[in-house]
Design a protein around this motif. Structure first.
Motif, short mmCIF file in Angstrom:
data_model
loop_
_atom_site.label_atom_id
_atom_site.label_comp_id
_atom_site.label_asym_id
_atom_site.label_seq_id
_atom_site.Cartn_x
_atom_site.Cartn_y
_atom_site.Cartn_z
N ARG A 90 0.80 -1.22 0.00
CA ARG A 90 0.00 0.00 0.00
C ARG A 90 0.84 1.28 0.00
NH1 ARG A 90 -5.73 -1.06 3.03
NH2 ARG A 90 -6.05 -3.16 2.22
N ARG A 91 2.14 1.14 -0.02
CA ARG A 91 3.02 2.32 -0.08
C ARG A 91 4.18 2.03 -1.03
NH1 ARG A 91 5.22 5.10 4.81
NH2 ARG A 91 4.64 7.04 3.78
N PRO A 92 3.89 1.87 -2.32
CA PRO A 92 4.97 1.62 -3.28
C PRO A 92 5.84 2.85 -3.45
CG PRO A 92 2.93 2.06 -4.44
CD PRO A 92 2.57 1.99 -2.97
N THR A 93 7.05 2.64 -3.94
CA THR A 93 7.99 3.75 -4.12
C THR A 93 8.52 3.76 -5.54
OG1 THR A 93 9.97 2.47 -3.52
CG2 THR A 93 8.74 3.52 -1.72
N GLY A 98 17.16 0.06 -6.44
CA GLY A 98 17.18 -1.05 -5.51
C GLY A 98 17.30 -0.62 -4.07
N PRO A 99 17.44 -1.59 -3.16
CA PRO A 99 17.48 -1.30 -1.73
C PRO A 99 18.67 -0.44 -1.35
CG PRO A 99 18.12 -3.56 -2.17
CD PRO A 99 17.59 -3.02 -3.45
N GLY A 100 18.42 0.50 -0.43
CA GLY A 100 19.48 1.38 0.04
C GLY A 100 19.71 2.60 -0.82
N MET A 101 19.03 2.69 -1.97
CA MET A 101 19.21 3.81 -2.88
C MET A 101 18.12 4.86 -2.65
SD MET A 101 21.86 2.53 -4.30
CE MET A 101 22.20 3.73 -5.59
N ALA A 102 18.30 6.04 -3.25
CA ALA A 102 17.35 7.13 -3.09
C ALA A 102 15.96 6.70 -3.54
CB ALA A 102 17.82 8.35 -3.90
N ALA A 103 14.94 7.13 -2.78
CA ALA A 103 13.57 6.70 -3.07
C ALA A 103 12.60 7.75 -2.57
CB ALA A 103 13.29 5.35 -2.40
N GLN A 104 11.39 7.73 -3.15
CA GLN A 104 10.28 8.50 -2.63
C GLN A 104 8.99 7.76 -2.97
OE1 GLN A 104 10.24 12.43 -4.50
NE2 GLN A 104 8.70 11.76 -5.96
N LEU A 105 7.90 8.11 -2.28
CA LEU A 105 6.63 7.42 -2.47
C LEU A 105 6.09 7.64 -3.87
CD1 LEU A 105 4.88 8.14 0.95
CD2 LEU A 105 6.05 6.06 0.24
N MET A 106 5.53 6.59 -4.46
CA MET A 106 4.94 6.69 -5.79
C MET A 106 3.58 7.38 -5.76
SD MET A 106 3.67 3.58 -8.29
CE MET A 106 5.31 2.97 -8.67
N LEU A 107 2.76 7.05 -4.76
CA LEU A 107 1.43 7.63 -4.62
C LEU A 107 1.52 8.94 -3.85
CD1 LEU A 107 -0.54 4.37 -3.74
CD2 LEU A 107 -0.16 5.38 -6.00
N PHE A 108 0.60 9.84 -4.13
CA PHE A 108 0.65 11.17 -3.52
C PHE A 108 0.35 11.09 -2.03
CE2 PHE A 108 -1.19 15.37 -2.49
CZ PHE A 108 -0.10 16.15 -2.81
N PRO A 555 1.02 7.91 -10.82
CA PRO A 555 0.12 7.16 -11.71
C PRO A 555 -1.35 7.39 -11.38
CG PRO A 555 1.16 5.70 -10.13
CD PRO A 555 1.84 7.02 -9.99
N GLU A 556 -2.18 7.30 -12.39
CA GLU A 556 -3.61 7.48 -12.18
C GLU A 556 -4.21 6.26 -11.50
OE1 GLU A 556 -7.33 8.10 -15.19
OE2 GLU A 556 -5.75 9.64 -15.25
N VAL A 557 -3.70 5.08 -11.81
CA VAL A 557 -4.22 3.84 -11.21
C VAL A 557 -3.05 3.01 -10.70
CG1 VAL A 557 -5.48 1.69 -11.63
CG2 VAL A 557 -6.25 3.81 -12.72
#
Length: 666
Positions: A90-93, A98-108, A555-557
């Protein structure tokens, strides 16, 4: 290194300490609580007791806001195979590989904080905070060892806790994510360690929670691979291994550190009530004073020692070869809150309960930004100290066990961010056991720009901007039906003067940008669990609609679905075999700047093509151990040879992974 050795020694002492410490948690509330059957069994036949998770209860800071709530340990297999913080259902990024690299949430999901913020968040998803710490009450020593291995990735967690006195618990956590990376210069090493303690007086009036957290995040920054046709080249003779792919940066890396010392104390005045439910236990005060103090040091650094082709970073302003940019913040916080509760004496169910919180918070900051030559002498040195004072308030009313209303207020009335505020309201309405419950919410936030938007000076970027506050209005509705395992929700956002980073021209320069008008976004979520015999289907669907797709790049969906079958072997080996599928519709790509550690919008960037990602797995539980075997991205090559979640940063290939979690209760 010294901190690591000290923590390791303390952890070993806790883990292997002798059993000379009393484990009795026998306490009284108004001297009228009788021993439960579990306590009687322990006192009457110690030699025959088999310790299990029932002997260990826990709480978190979020569960201690209005009362002291404790829950038993969750040792189920639920979602056990989805161990990665990057791929939670429920909280994709989106991330840089890969793991340990820069990331942010995909959904608003905007931040609900106010006040000073340095603005560096691309590694926040790995960071341990005081709110993440679990505090225990343990009638026996409890330890957990957790290990995951797959391809270049390894995850190791260890927790140990025990009551060294009847009302004093101590423990330690160790959490490390390590990865060699799929491509060159993607090595990552993220480490969180912590020591924690919870003391509760015998009469349960006084509570103390304390923790010390030491975190470091080190990650290579390869600036993407040179091959832009990595997944489209069909000529097998031209393909090379991932390790042989040429990358744009070979020495660049992030090195962040975060140390936190946290102490919270609360004291109950007047009458104390207790409520015991099948799972949860509550200790309810009528008057409470709470004092919290914390000291936090953060540093964010980027370095490289090579000449590059400027296809990822702008040409160095001072040095075209070496970069040593860093930002650091020291933050001291003191918070005092007085809470008043007015309720009847009947405990059949709580109704007509009034709660009032009044408090004040003081924050003191020291902010430093450095840019250095190769010999580590400074060519830019900026330092500032400032403070904020915040008025805190809360009002709650429980009409009955079916309905309540809560209002929370935060207003900065003095300091650098004077005028920032967050006003929030929430109401819970329980219709019935069959009809479910409704949660209504709303908040309005007025937030100053993060510091990185206002001022930044490094070897590759330089700006000083005068930007306005961002105002966010949110309305939310959630319907939850536990009986029918169904939930649905809707959130509406109205954002005025939204801040983001954007590409300048067609090159690799970026600039903070503020949208002049308002942005609207509607987010609808639906979740459903279906059981048919031994088969189970867990589904989650998100629909997002915005009038500013070029700015809010999401993404819209999005959907996540997990289909699995229960099976018990040999009457003791509980096993689930399943398949997970996640998918999101195409959306405009975000790019990433390693030097600023910021994601940014492209002026004429592509839409990221998307295909379903399928994982197959098996998970099992045997006594005190949970295990899983998982094949990530098993469908690679069926729809495409690979995919991206950030512009030009390829995601890992299909990979076999194994994980185990083992609990020890003595």
């Amino acid at each position: 290194m010294y901190k690591f050795l000290v923590l390791s020694v303390l952890f070993c002492l806790l883990l292997f300490g002798q059993g000379a410490f009393a484990q009795d948690l026998k306490t009284t509330v108004r001297e009228n609580k009788e021993l439960d059957s579990l306590r009687k069994k322990l006192d009457g036949g110690k030699d025959s007791v088999i310790f299990t998770s029932k002997y260990v209860r826990y709480t978190t800071l979020g569960l201690t806001k209005d009362s002291i709530q404790t829950f038993p340990l969750d040792t189920s297999l639920r979602n056990f195979q989805n161990y990665s913080v990057l791929n939670q259902p429920r909280r994709p990024t989106i991330n840089t590989g890969g793991p340990g690299m820069a990331a942010q949430l995909m959904l608003f999901e905007p931040s609900k904080s106010i006040g000073f913020d340095p603005g560096f968040h691309s590694f926040d998803i790995y960071r341990m905070s005081p709110e993440d710490i679990i505090y225990y009450q343990a009638r026996t020593q409890f330890s957990n060892l957790y290990y995951v291995s797959g391809g270049p990735e390894q995850v190791f967690k260890a927790t140990h806790t025990q009551n060294i006195k009847p009302n004093l618990n101590v423990g330690a956590n160790y959490y490390q994510i390590g990865s060699k990376g799929v491509y060159n210069n993607q090595k990552a090493n993220d480490l969180n360690t912590s020591l924690f303690t919870w003391y509760q007086s015998p009469n349960k009036r006084y509570n103390l929670w304390a923790t010390a957290i030491f975190s470091s995040f080190k990650a290579g920054e390869n600036g993407t691979v040179n091959n832009d046709n990595l997944f489209t080249n069909v000529d097998a003779t031209q393909r090379v291994s991932h390790e042989a792919e040429v990358v744009r940066l070979t020495t660049a890396k992030q090195h962040w550190h975060n140390n936190i010392f946290f102490l919270k104390q609360s004291y109950f005045i007047g009458r104390i009530d207790t409520v015991e439910q099948p799972v949860m236990k509550k200790v309810l005060p009528t008057n409470k004073v709470t004092y919290t103090v914390s000291y936090n040091t953060q540093s964010f650094g980027f370095s490289k020692s090579e000449a590059d082709d400027h296809s990822v970073l702008p040409k160095g302003l001072i040095d075209t070869v070496s970069t040593n940019d860093s930002t650091s913040v020291s933050h001291l916080r003191n918070e005092f809150i007085y809470s008043f509760f007015l309720r009847g004496k009947s405990q059949a169910f709580i109704k007509n309960e009034l709660k009032i919180d009044v408090g004040i918070r003081h924050d003191y900051y020291k902010y430093t930004q450095l840019a250095r030559y190769a010999d580590l002498t400074n060519y830019y040195d900026y330092s500032a100290t400032f403070q904020n004072s915040t008025l805190l308030g809360a009002l709650g009313y429980r009409f009955s066990d079916r309905m309540d209303l809560n209002v929370d207020l935060q207003q900065i009335f003095q300091g650098r961010q004077i005028g920032d505020f967050l006003y929030e309201a929430k109401s819970n309405v329980r219709l019935s056991n069959a009809a479910g419950r409704v949660v209504l919410g709303a908040y309005i936030q007025n937030k100053s720009p993060e510091e990185v938007y206002i001022r930044y000076f490094g070897n590759h970027y330089n700006w000083a901007e005068g930007l306005d506050r961002t105002k966010t209005v949110n309305l939310s509705f959630n319907y939850i039906n536990d009986k029918y395992k169904f939930e649905a929700g809707a959130q509406y956002y109205l954002i005025n003067k939204y801040l983001y980073f954007a590409q300048v021209g067609s090159g690799v320069d970026i600039r903070p940008t503020q949208e002049g008008g308002s942005i609207n976004l509607l987010k609808v979520t639906v979740g459903k669990k279906v059981d048919f015999g031994k088969f189970h289907l867990d589904s989650y669907l998100v629909y997002q609609k915005t009038d500013s797709k070029s700015i809010l790049r999401t993404p819209e969906v999005y959907t996540f679905n997990s289909l699995y079958r229960n099976q018990t072997f040999f009457k003791v080996l509980k096993t689930d075999v399943g398949i997970d599928l996640r998918y999101n519709t195409p959306y405009d790509a975000l790019a990433y700047s390693p030097a600023a550690s910021q994601f940014y919008t492209l002026n004429n960037g592509p839409q990221l093509k998307t295909e379903p990602i399928i994982d197959v797995w098996v998970r099992a539980s045997l006594r005190k151990a949970n295990l899983f075997l998982k094949y990530d991205y098993v469908n690679q090559g069926l729809f495409s040879k690979g995919y991206y979640s950030v512009y030009k940063y390829p995601m890992p290939d299909r990979m076999l992974k194994f994980g185990v979690s083992w609990n020890f209760y003595d």
